[in-house]
Design an enzyme around this catalytic site. Structure first.
Site, PDB file in Angstrom:
ATOM      1  N   HIS A 287      25.837  35.012  51.826  1.00 14.25           N
ATOM      2  CA  HIS A 287      26.682  33.845  51.536  1.00 14.25           C
ATOM      3  C   HIS A 287      28.146  34.252  51.381  1.00 14.25           C
ATOM      4  CE1 HIS A 287      23.414  30.950  51.455  1.00 14.25           C
ATOM      5  NE2 HIS A 287      22.692  31.914  50.904  1.00 14.25           N
ATOM      6  N   THR A 288      28.519  35.296  52.084  1.00  7.95           N
ATOM      7  CA  THR A 288      29.936  35.683  52.164  1.00  7.95           C
ATOM      8  C   THR A 288      30.525  35.337  53.529  1.00  7.95           C
ATOM      9  OG1 THR A 288      29.122  37.873  52.738  1.00  7.95           O
ATOM     10  CG2 THR A 288      29.920  37.591  50.486  1.00  7.95           C
ATOM     11  N   ASP A 289      29.674  35.235  54.562  1.00  4.33           N
ATOM     12  CA  ASP A 289      30.246  35.141  55.924  1.00  4.33           C
ATOM     13  C   ASP A 289      31.116  33.898  56.109  1.00  4.33           C
ATOM     14  OD1 ASP A 289      27.961  33.451  56.107  1.00  4.33           O
ATOM     15  OD2 ASP A 289      27.333  34.223  58.057  1.00  4.33           O
TER      16      ASP A 289
ATOM     17  N   SER B  88      12.038  24.522  91.689  1.00  2.66           N
ATOM     18  CA  SER B  88      12.270  24.060  93.053  1.00  2.66           C
ATOM     19  C   SER B  88      13.230  22.865  93.067  1.00  2.66           C
ATOM     20  CB  SER B  88      10.949  23.702  93.729  1.00  2.66           C
ATOM     21  OG  SER B  88      10.223  22.866  92.871  1.00  2.66           O
TER      22      SER B  88
ATOM     23  N   SER C 106      16.118  31.921  64.712  1.00  6.01           N
ATOM     24  CA  SER C 106      16.869  30.909  65.477  1.00  6.01           C
ATOM     25  C   SER C 106      18.100  31.519  66.140  1.00  6.01           C
ATOM     26  CB  SER C 106      17.245  29.707  64.615  1.00  6.01           C
ATOM     27  OG  SER C 106      17.541  30.087  63.318  1.00  6.01           O
TER      28      SER C 106
ATOM     29  N   ASP D  34      24.587  36.044  61.662  1.00  6.53           N
ATOM     30  CA  ASP D  34      23.314  36.245  62.348  1.00  6.53           C
ATOM     31  C   ASP D  34      23.507  36.405  63.853  1.00  6.53           C
ATOM     32  OD1 ASP D  34      22.518  35.730  59.809  1.00  6.53           O
ATOM     33  OD2 ASP D  34      21.590  33.794  60.239  1.00  6.53           O
TER      34      ASP D  34
ATOM     35  N   TYR E 240      21.710  24.717  51.918  1.00  5.02           N
ATOM     36  CA  TYR E 240      22.702  25.665  52.440  1.00  5.02           C
ATOM     37  C   TYR E 240      24.054  24.961  52.616  1.00  5.02           C
ATOM     38  CZ  TYR E 240      24.748  29.128  55.632  1.00  5.02           C
ATOM     39  OH  TYR E 240      25.559  30.063  56.224  1.00  5.02           O
TER      40      TYR E 240
HETATM   41  C1  GLA Z   1      21.989  32.299  57.015  1.00  2.85           C
HETATM   42  C2  GLA Z   1      23.207  31.937  57.857  1.00  2.85           C
HETATM   43  C3  GLA Z   1      24.251  33.051  57.820  1.00  2.85           C
HETATM   44  C4  GLA Z   1      24.567  33.486  56.402  1.00  2.85           C
HETATM   45  C5  GLA Z   1      23.277  33.736  55.618  1.00  2.85           C
HETATM   46  C6  GLA Z   1      23.542  34.005  54.156  1.00  2.85           C
HETATM   47  O1  GLA Z   1      21.313  33.370  57.588  1.00  2.85           O
HETATM   48  O2  GLA Z   1      22.836  31.675  59.188  1.00  2.85           O
HETATM   49  O3  GLA Z   1      25.411  32.624  58.508  1.00  2.85           O
HETATM   50  O4  GLA Z   1      25.388  32.562  55.762  1.00  2.85           O
HETATM   51  O5  GLA Z   1      22.383  32.635  55.700  1.00  2.85           O
HETATM   52  O6  GLA Z   1      24.259  35.185  54.028  1.00  2.85           O
END
Ligand code: GLA
Length: 386
Positions: free
Chosen positions: A36-38, A61, A129, A173, A223
Site C-alpha cells: 500500500h505504498t505504490d 478464420s 490478474s 504488480d 482497497y
Molecule cells: C494490490 C495492488 C497493488 C498494490 C498492492 C498493495 O496488489 O494491485 O498495486 O497496491 O495491492 O501493496
C-alpha cells in the site's frame, strides 16, 4: 446474449487454425516488503515468481471477432463489435481492458483466439490478474509489430485494471510481472519509476509463501476506500507543505505536520504509508549487506502496521504471520499484497522449511478448518515469448 457468449469449448475453438501464432508467459509476483505504498508514490520490493499465466494465440478464420478461453475458468467468450468494448464481470475483463488500451491507441486487434492457462492460485494476492493483463499486453504488442516499450505495456496493463475493471491499483504488480528477473527482487520507486534489480543471495534462506485460501470478498471496494483515505490525508498535508504524494515526507516531517491536522483512519493510513516506505528503503539496504535478521524484523514491523494502522489483515493472515514467528529458523513473516486474505511470506532457514510447513499447516487447519497451501518461492524472469 449470455448463452451466446459462453459458448462451449468445442464450437468455440472451431474458428482457428491448429497452428498457434505465438505463445507467451507473464509471471505473478510476491511482494517481499512495501504494501500500500505504490499508489502513494512510495517504494516497493516485489519479485516475479516462476508461476504465472501462459497465453497461446491462434489465428481465426474470420477477421471480425476474438475468442477467449481459460483452462482455469468455466466461462468461454466469443466476442465481436461492441461486445469487445464492454465489461462482462468475469475474468475476460482483464484481457478486454488491455485490448481496449490497444484500440484506444489505434491498434484494433481482431481475428484471434486467446487461450490462457495459469498455475498461480487465483485471487490469492500473487497477482494472477496482473499476469493476465501483462501477458495479453505483451502478446498484442508482438502481434502489432512491437509499437510499445515494456514500460508502456506495463502502464497499459495497469490502466486496463483501473479504467476497465474498476480496481484502482497502483503499478507494482504489473511492473513486477513485466520487469521480473531470475533470482532478483525489484526495488521500485513508484513515484519516479526508477528501479534496481537486487540479487537475492539467500545463503541457506528461503521465502515461503502461505496461502490462507480464505475467500476474499469486496477487496476492490475496501482497497479503493484505503486509496481515497490516503488521498484525503494528502490533500490535508498539502495545506501545510508542498508535496505531490505521501511518501515524499520523512517520518519526522510527518510527525511534525500531522498533529491537529490528521486524525482517526486518515491519520492511521498515512502513518502506515510513510513508515512502510522508509522500511522498504531500510530493508533493501539490509538485504544488500546480507543483514537478513534485520530484513526479517522489518517484515514483522510491516505486517504489524498493515494490521494495526492500515487494517487490511484478517484473522487467517494474522495467524499465519504471527505464529510463523515462533518457529525455529524464521527471521520474519508478513502478509503480502492487498490483504483481506491471500498470502503471507516468511523468510526462514531452508533446513526448517519442511517441518514448518507441516506443523503450521496442521495448526492452521485445526484453528480455521481450512487447508493452507505452501510454496517455496521460486523467483523467475518477467514477461516473455515462450
Ligand atoms: C494490490 C495492488 C497493488 C498494490 C498492492 C498493495 O496488489 O494491485 O498495486 O497496491 O495491492 O501493496
Amino acid at each position: 446474449m449470455k448463452n451466446d457468449l459462453q459458448a462451449a469449448i468445442p464450437d468455440f475453438l472451431k474458428g482457428h487454425d491448429d497452428k498457434p501464432v505465438g505463445a507467451f508467459f507473464a509471471p505473478g509476483r510476491v511482494n517481499l516488503i512495501g504494501d500500500h505504498t505504490d499508489y502513494n508514490g512510495g517504494l516497493v520490493f516485489p519479485a516475479a515468481l516462476t508461476m504465472g499465466t501462459y497465453l497461446t494465440v491462434y489465428e481465426r478464420s474470420d477477421h471480425f471477432s476474438c475468442g477467449f478461453v481459460s483452462e482455469n475458468e468455466p466461462a468461454h467468450f466469443h466476442l465481436r463489435g461492441e461486445e469487445l468494448l464492454h465489461r462482462h464481470h468475469s475474468w475476460v475483463d482483464y484481457p478486454l481492458g488491455v485490448l481496449k488500451e490497444f484500440s484506444d491507441r489505434g491498434y484494433n486487434v481482431l481475428g484471434y483466439e486467446f487461450h490462457y492457462r495459469g498455475d498461480l492460485p487465483i485471487g490469492a494476492a500473487l497477482s494472477s490478474s496482473a499476469s493476465i493483463e501483462v501477458v495479453t499486453a505483451f502478446a498484442l504488442n508482438e502481434l502489432c509489430g512491437r509499437p510499445f516499450t515494456l514500460l508502456e505495456l506495463v502502464k497499459m496493463a495497469q490502466h486496463a485494471e483501473n479504467d476497465f475493471v474498476g480496481m484502482n491499483c497502483g503499478i507494482m504488480d504489473q511492473f513486477a510481472s513485466g520487469f521480473g528477473k531470475l533470482n532478483h527482487a525489484i526495488a521500485l520507486d513508484c513515484n519516479t519509476l526508477q528501479y534496481e534489480w537486487v540479487p537475492l543471495e539467500m545463503a541457506g534462506l528461503k521465502f515461503v509463501i502461505a496461502n490462507t485460501n480464505k475467500k476474499r470478498g469486496l477487496v476492490d471496494s475496501a482497497y479503493n476506500q484505503r486509496r481515497s483515505e490516503c488521498q484525503q490525508a494528502l490533500e490535508l498535508l498539502k495545506t501545510r507543505t508542498d508535496i505531490q504524494c505521501l511518501c515524499q515526507l520523512t517520518n519526522e516531517q510527518f510527525d511534525e505536520l500531522s498533529p491537529g491536522l490528521l486524525d482517526g483512519k486518515v491519520f492511521q493510513r498515512a502513518h502506515h504509508t510513510i513508515r512502510e516506505h522508509q522500511r522498504v528503503r531500510e530493508a533493501v539496504g539490509a538485504l544488500k549487506q546480507g543483514q537478513m535478521g534485520r530484513f526479517g524484523a522489518l517484515m514483522n514491523e510491516s505486517h504489524d502496521s498493515l494490521r494495526d494502522d492500515y487494517e487490511v489483515t484478517c484473522p487467517e493472515l494474522d495467524f499465519l504471520a504471527m505464529e510463523a514467528r515462533g518457529y525455529d529458523g524464521v527471521l520474519g513473516s508478513r502478509m503480502t499484497g492487498a490483504g483481506f486474505g491471500g498470502c503471507t511470506v516468511t523468510l526462514m532457514q531452508e533446513q526448517q522449511v519442511d517441518a514448518f510447513i507441516h506443523d503450521l499447516g496442521e495448526r492452521y487447519f485445526q484453528h480455521f478448518g481450512i487447508r493452507a497451501d505452501f510454496y517455496v518461492a521460486d523467483i523467475g524472469d518477467g514477461a516473455r515469448k515462450v
